[in-house]
Design an enzyme around this catalytic site. Structure first.
Site, mmCIF file in Angstrom:
data_model
loop_
_atom_site.group_PDB
_atom_site.id
_atom_site.type_symbol
_atom_site.label_atom_id
_atom_site.label_comp_id
_atom_site.label_asym_id
_atom_site.label_seq_id
_atom_site.Cartn_x
_atom_site.Cartn_y
_atom_site.Cartn_z
ATOM 1 C CG ASP A 12 -1.867 -1.122 1.296
ATOM 2 O OD1 ASP A 12 -2.177 -1.667 0.225
ATOM 3 O OD2 ASP A 12 -2.302 -1.478 2.412
HETATM 4 N N1 URA Z 1 -1.264 -5.912 3.913
HETATM 5 C C1 URA Z 1 -1.716 -4.664 3.930
HETATM 6 O O1 URA Z 1 -2.751 -4.374 4.533
HETATM 7 N N2 URA Z 1 -1.030 -3.715 3.276
HETATM 8 C C2 URA Z 1 0.122 -3.956 2.618
HETATM 9 O O2 URA Z 1 0.718 -3.043 2.047
HETATM 10 C C3 URA Z 1 0.597 -5.271 2.605
HETATM 11 C C4 URA Z 1 -0.109 -6.241 3.264
#
Ligand code: URA
Length: 238
Positions: A104
């Site tokens: 993310d």
């Molecule tokens: N899980 C998440 O919620 N975000 C990420 O970036 C990776 C795994």
């Protein structure tokens, strides 16, 4: 297989196609010790010795980089609004590089960048269950009950609960603690955040520290990358 000399050099990141044409015309490029005849000269990767400014440039079909993704950029190759992970690579980088999977925008940590589609496909295939470990800081300290629930599988609103995941306090920490390590073997959208939400918690900070035997190189700063070592490459190919 033969390819044009200018493509060979551009593929190896010596410059853009027009930059390498200039290098060739300025007699900065040799093929087997002879000045090149021109950008359209055909060379055989792996056989002909191509040199730029006296330094040989071996041909590598694939490239693999261990990248420390910083917060604030998207795991994409292009984006209209945000910086992408590829913006941290030089402009004349090899065409075709892409991130293996996604983190993310507000997640940092280990991201593999490559142009090897087959390897990426293998690492991301749902049936492969490649482990990924995250360091997380969460709002509410986690308890033994949370650990048991994560180990059992959690309903995050998908058809099936999550696969068993290992939630543990950071080494040296006791319970309850808000600083944890979590290892999951699947990669659903916002998976870690949704797992904590499902147990009434909230992720405040998330960092991926390993993936399929590759570990984040803490000597890198966020935004930096380095090529994978041969040992690392063997690990992720396994
Ligand atoms: N899980 C998440 O919620 N975000 C990420 O970036 C990776 C795994």
């Amino acid at each position: 297989m033969q390819i044009r000399l200018d493509k060979y050099l551009a593929d190896m990141g010596v410059g853009t196609r027009s930059q390498v044409k200039q290098h060739i015309r300025r007699k900065q490029v040799t093929v087997n010790g002879e000045f090149s005849a021109g950008p359209e000269q055909k060379v055989t990767p792996g056989e002909d010795v191509v040199s730029f400014q006296g330094q040989s440039i071996p041909y590598a079909q694939y490239e693999y980089y261990l990248f420390y993704k910083p917060k604030g950029c998207v795991s994409a190759t292009t984006d209209n609004c945000h910086k992408t992970v590829l913006d941290y690579f030089p402009e004349n980088r090899r065409k075709g590089l892409f991130p293996v999977g996604r983190l993310d925008i507000d997640t940092e940590g280990l991201l593999l960048i490559t142009n090897d589609g087959a390897l990426s496909h293998n690492l991301l295939a749902p049936g492969k269950h490649v482990p990924k470990t995250y360091y997380a800081e969460v709002l509410n300290p986690v308890t033994e009950e949370d650990i048991a629930q994560f180990a059992q599988g959690i309903d995050i609103g998908e058809a099936k609960p999550t696969r068993p995941a290992k939630l543990a306090p950071l080494p040296g920490e006791g319970l309850p603690t808000a600083q944890v390590e979590l290892t999951v073997t699947e990669g659903k959208f916002h998976q870690v955040k949704r797992m904590f939400e499902a147990v009434g918690n909230e992720v405040l900070c998330l960092k991926r520290v390993s993936m399929g035997g590759l570990e984040l190189d803490e000597s890198l700063s966020p935004g930096e990358y380095r090529p994978l070592t041969d040992t690392e490459l063997q690990k992720i190919r396994r």
